[in-house]
Design an enzyme around this catalytic site. Structure first.
Site, short mmCIF file in Angstrom:
data_model
loop_
_atom_site.label_atom_id
_atom_site.label_comp_id
_atom_site.label_asym_id
_atom_site.label_seq_id
_atom_site.Cartn_x
_atom_site.Cartn_y
_atom_site.Cartn_z
N ASP A 115 0.85 -1.19 0.00
CA ASP A 115 0.00 0.00 0.00
C ASP A 115 0.88 1.23 0.00
OD1 ASP A 115 -2.43 -1.37 0.01
OD2 ASP A 115 -2.55 -1.42 2.19
N ASP A 131 -6.68 -1.23 -4.93
CA ASP A 131 -7.77 -0.87 -4.02
C ASP A 131 -8.66 0.20 -4.67
OD1 ASP A 131 -6.69 -2.57 -2.07
OD2 ASP A 131 -5.62 -0.93 -1.07
#
EC number: 3.4.23.36
Length: 153
Positions: A115, A131
């Site tokens: 991330d 995402d």
């Protein structure tokens, strides 16, 4: 090229973009470091997410892999059945498939998802390109389904 082929190429390009951004972040930013990207809006960081959204259910990679495969296979099946439906339905499913596979690749190859995007203006989970595909895809899917329901189709 037939519609299915175009969708497949788009899915592959979206996955490639996701993986390239993740690779860049891993190579350029030390784990945990935060760097301003768009001041007061978005910073970049490198986080190894071993859980789901908001890092819940840490270290349950087998569970996430199974869930991802079920969702992606379901989305592919639904897309196959509804390829001639609205552009928005096809777009939503394309994004969901690409996002699911982008994070699946990380989970299987590394045991975690990379991330990198940190919103500076709100306390929100750090997220990645895949995402974003998933979130936008689900929103478009819900709107398309609501529109079909309202129109009686």
């Amino acid at each position: 090229m037939k519609k299915r082929g175009i969708v497949a190429v788009i899915v592959l390009l979206l996955i490639a973009l996701d993986q390239l951004v993740k690779s860049y972040i891993v190579q350029q930013i030390p784990l945990g470091e935060v760097r301003s990207w768009i001041p007061n809006f978005v910073s970049l960081t490198y986080l190894q997410n071993r859980g789901a959204a908001f890092s819940i259910l840490q270290d349950q990679q087998l569970l996430f892999a199974v869930i991802t495969l079920v969702v992606v296979i379901g989305a592919i099946w639904y897309l196959h059945k509804h390829m001639e439906d609205s552009f928005w339905m096809v777009l939503a499913l394309t994004l969901i498939i690409a996002g699911g596979l982008g994070n699946f690749i990380d989970r299987v190859s590394q045991g975690f998802v990379v991330d990198m995007f940190h919103l500076d203006f709100i306390n929100f989970a750090i997220f990645n390109v895949a995402d974003s595909y998933l979130t936008i895809g689900v929103i478009i899917l819900l709107i398309a389904m609501l529109k079909e329901e309202i129109n009686g189709n």
